[in-house]
Design a protein around this motif. Structure first.
Motif, PDB file in Angstrom:
ATOM      1  N   ARG A  64       0.838  -1.203   0.000  1.00 17.27           N
ATOM      2  CA  ARG A  64       0.000   0.000   0.000  1.00 17.27           C
ATOM      3  C   ARG A  64       0.871   1.250   0.000  1.00 17.27           C
ATOM      4  N   ALA A  65       1.903   1.260   0.826  1.00 13.38           N
ATOM      5  CA  ALA A  65       2.799   2.421   0.878  1.00 13.38           C
ATOM      6  C   ALA A  65       3.445   2.666  -0.482  1.00 13.38           C
ATOM      7  N   LYS A  66       3.863   1.594  -1.132  1.00  9.20           N
ATOM      8  CA  LYS A  66       4.484   1.725  -2.449  1.00  9.20           C
ATOM      9  C   LYS A  66       3.488   2.275  -3.463  1.00  9.20           C
ATOM     10  N   GLY A  67       2.264   1.809  -3.396  1.00 10.74           N
ATOM     11  CA  GLY A  67       1.247   2.314  -4.311  1.00 10.74           C
ATOM     12  C   GLY A  67       0.959   3.782  -4.095  1.00 10.74           C
ATOM     13  N   PHE A  68       0.850   4.189  -2.829  1.00 14.17           N
ATOM     14  CA  PHE A  68       0.615   5.612  -2.535  1.00 14.17           C
ATOM     15  C   PHE A  68       1.768   6.466  -3.057  1.00 14.17           C
ATOM     16  N   GLU A  69       2.990   5.960  -2.885  1.00 15.13           N
ATOM     17  CA  GLU A  69       4.164   6.699  -3.339  1.00 15.13           C
ATOM     18  C   GLU A  69       4.134   6.879  -4.860  1.00 15.13           C
ATOM     19  N   GLN A  70       3.761   5.840  -5.575  1.00 10.26           N
ATOM     20  CA  GLN A  70       3.695   5.935  -7.034  1.00 10.26           C
ATOM     21  C   GLN A  70       2.647   6.941  -7.475  1.00 10.26           C
ATOM     22  N   LEU A  71       1.496   6.925  -6.803  1.00  7.00           N
ATOM     23  CA  LEU A  71       0.447   7.880  -7.154  1.00  7.00           C
ATOM     24  C   LEU A  71       0.892   9.313  -6.871  1.00  7.00           C
ATOM     25  N   ALA A  72       1.568   9.515  -5.740  1.00  6.38           N
ATOM     26  CA  ALA A  72       2.074  10.855  -5.425  1.00  6.38           C
ATOM     27  C   ALA A  72       3.090  11.298  -6.464  1.00  6.38           C
ATOM     28  N   GLY A  73       3.861  10.346  -7.001  1.00  7.31           N
ATOM     29  CA  GLY A  73       4.841  10.673  -8.025  1.00  7.31           C
ATOM     30  C   GLY A  73       4.204  11.151  -9.320  1.00  7.31           C
ATOM     31  N   PHE A  74       2.951  10.789  -9.535  1.00  8.22           N
ATOM     32  CA  PHE A  74       2.220  11.254 -10.710  1.00  8.22           C
ATOM     33  C   PHE A  74       1.480  12.563 -10.459  1.00  8.22           C
ATOM     34  N   GLY A  75       1.751  13.182  -9.318  1.00  6.97           N
ATOM     35  CA  GLY A  75       1.170  14.485  -9.034  1.00  6.97           C
ATOM     36  C   GLY A  75      -0.125  14.463  -8.266  1.00  6.97           C
ATOM     37  N   MET A  76      -0.551  13.310  -7.785  1.00  9.88           N
ATOM     38  CA  MET A  76      -1.798  13.245  -7.023  1.00  9.88           C
ATOM     39  C   MET A  76      -1.526  13.637  -5.575  1.00  9.88           C
ATOM     40  N   SER A  77      -2.400  14.445  -5.008  1.00 15.46           N
ATOM     41  CA  SER A  77      -2.281  14.837  -3.607  1.00 15.46           C
ATOM     42  C   SER A  77      -2.793  13.715  -2.725  1.00 15.46           C
ATOM     43  N   ALA A  78      -2.491  13.817  -1.426  1.00 11.53           N
ATOM     44  CA  ALA A  78      -2.966  12.792  -0.488  1.00 11.53           C
ATOM     45  C   ALA A  78      -4.487  12.723  -0.484  1.00 11.53           C
TER      46      ALA A  78
END
Length: 546
Positions: free
Chosen positions: A148-162
């Motif tokens: 889950r942490a890895k997935g959140f990190e990838q999404l944040a890398g695409f510019g998505m906010s928390a």
């Protein structure tokens, strides 16, 4: 019969946001239970995908006892629609019967979805459907915290906010924040990979102490034990704050030319505090008059002290405590430097045995008792922080839990005077009003135009405030009815008592004495917890589909 086709997604979507969407989709499916763990049969894979009205379907035989259609899942279906098609067949009356996907179907109805995608496959006998449901759910593996942490990190890398990640994936914002924090910490990331029992919130807390091996060990043990983690976390935070404050104060003393030492035992023979020393002429020694003595030194501690307020100016004013950093000045060898200990003869009429008159066993018992007092006082202060956070959240309930009326009545009957104590209103404002001061008339108006359940909850809040205003570091030393009742009430409603609070509530039971065992020639150490190997299958509905 002609059935409408559900539009198929393109096989590839260019651009980083398309990839972010696929990652968010995968996390959502893992979170909500939307992927089959076993590969569909060739027959199902080649069958027709249709768009059906969820309100017009029938639910087939199923093993699920509770569909567990929670608000978060419904919100995601409302936002994204049903992503993974349900599985079913058309009966002889052309009615679609759901075989796998009850939870998605019910969520779609609640989310007011006009249609949902569905596989139309061959009809199975009821027994076959139950076997298929149980087999599919038996082999599902939940997504790990590390994943889950890895997935959140990838999404944040695409510019998505928390906030966007939470909305798209269905995870709650605090878990997303924790996951991003874990992803940013090498220590926390490795911890989630190695120890499967860690939640993201716990792993994020470990990141705060990446240079403190003792704290990391204590927190990891608490997490694995499954209890006491929040209390241990607050205790370690308080210890860290104390160390930092003491270090800064000690550095200032050193810069001023004062020798800083570790705090000596209270019964040390040669290191004595200046407030108990006189010079050879009988004059009291002060830090100023002692500055030139070769034994001049100080140790630094953190203490709680009362802040006095003038209750005459404010009917609800209450004395408060604050933590301060203080220096205690000593002489490292008072007798050698000609100082006189005016307490050498004892403390007036005290009958307490002096350390010099104790046996070694008695001295060790006295030291252990003093250590217990010091550590228990600190533990109580840490527990106050955790307990206050729980009570504030607990008091936001719209209705009171079972046992609340009896709790309020018992409080009025036995501790009614605490409710009218001048400290109670201030504490009530902290617990019920975010710390904003209110006049008494305004507090009374808060109960107007609310439901009976909420009004009872406000009464519970006033009782909680009365207990909190009276309790302190003295509370754990003896079991008294009022605090014991209050702590037991909180425990019954989901609060995990710290060990020191259990002592105050009379709930601490001494551990049974271990039985003697014959020594073994060799012992085998427990196997080390292996890191999760990654998700091998995902679920379609978290539990057996209905």
């Amino acid at each position: 019969m002609t059935t409408p086709r559900c539009p198929q997604p393109p096989e590839s979507q260019p651009g980083p946001y398309a990839r972010a969407g696929r990652i968010a989709l995968a996390l959502f499916l893992f979170h909500s239970g939307g992927i089959m763990s076993t590969a569909p049969t060739e027959e199902v894979a080649t069958e027709t995908v249709v768009a059906i009205d969820p309100r017009q379907v029938q639910i087939g035989a199923n093993v699920r006892l509770d569909a567990n259609v929670d608000k978060e899942f419904v919100a995601n279906v409302r936002e994204e629609g049903v992503i993974v098609p349900v599985v079913g067949y058309f009966d002889g009356d052309a009615h679609y019967v759901v075989v796998d996907g009850q939870r998605r179907t019910l969520a779609a109805i609640e989310a007011k979805q006009a249609t949902i995608p569905a596989f139309a496959t061959r009809r199975r006998e009821d027994a076959d459907r139950i076997v298929a449901q149980m087999s599919a759910n038996h082999h599902r593996v939940a997504i790990t915290a590390a994943e889950r942490a890895k997935g959140f990190e990838q999404l944040a890398g695409f510019g998505m906010s928390a906030a966007q990640i939470a909305k798209k994936t269905g995870y709650k914002r605090p878990e997303v924040d924790a996951g991003l924090k874990v992803a940013g910490s090498d220590l926390a990331s490795k911890a989630t990979e190695r120890w499967g029992f860690l939640t993201l919130e716990q792993a994020a807390a470990l990141a705060e102490f990446d240079q403190d091996a003792d704290a990391l060990q204590a927190l990891t043990v608490a997490a694995e034990r499954g209890s006491g983690f929040d209390h241990e976390l607050q205790r370690q935070r308080d210890k860290r704050d104390d160390r930092e404050a003491i270090k800064a104060f000690a550095e200032q003393l050193t810069a001023d030319g004062v020798t800083v030492i570790e705090r000596p035992p209270h019964d040390h023979k040669t290191i004595l505090r200046l407030n108990q020393l006189d010079d050879a002429e009988g004059n009291r020694i002060t830090p100023e008059t002692h500055a030139d003595c070769p034994g001049h030194a100080a140790y630094v501690t953190r203490e709680w002290r009362w802040i006095e307020t003038d209750a005459k100016d404010d009917e609800d004013a209450a004395d408060e405590q604050e933590q301060v950093t203080v220096a205690t000045y000593v002489c490292t060898d008072a007798k050698a430097h000609g100082h006189v200990d005016r307490w050498a003869g004892g403390y007036g009429g005290s009958t307490k045995k002096k350390a010099a008159d104790m046996s070694e066993a008695e001295r060790e018992a006295a030291r252990a008792e003093r250590r217990d007092v010091i550590e228990s006082n600190k533990a109580w202060k840490s527990a106050e922080t955790v307990r206050a956070a729980f009570v504030v959240k607990f008091l936001t309930r719209k209705s009171a839990p079972k046992g609340s009326a009896a709790f309020v009545v018992a409080t009025i009957a036995e501790e009614g005077h605490w409710l009218s104590d001048h400290r109670t209103p201030t504490k009530a404002d902290e617990l019920l009003n975010g710390g904003k001061a209110r006049m008494r008339a305004d507090r009374a108006k808060a109960a107007e135009n609310v439901t009976e359940g909420r009004a009872l909850m406000l009464a519970v809040g006033q009782c909680c405030a009365a207990y909190e205003a009276q309790m302190g570091t003295h509370t754990w030393r003896n079991v008294t009815p009022g605090p014991a009742r209050y702590l037991a009430f909180l425990a019954a409603n989901g609060y995990e008592l710290a060990d020191v609070e259990k002592r105050a509530a009379g709930l601490d039971k001494p551990a049974p004495k271990p039985r003697a065992k014959k020594a073994r020639k060799a012992t085998t150490p427990p196997p080390e917890t292996k890191a999760p190997e990654g998700n091998t299958a995902a679920s379609s509905d978290e539990h057996p589909a209905a």
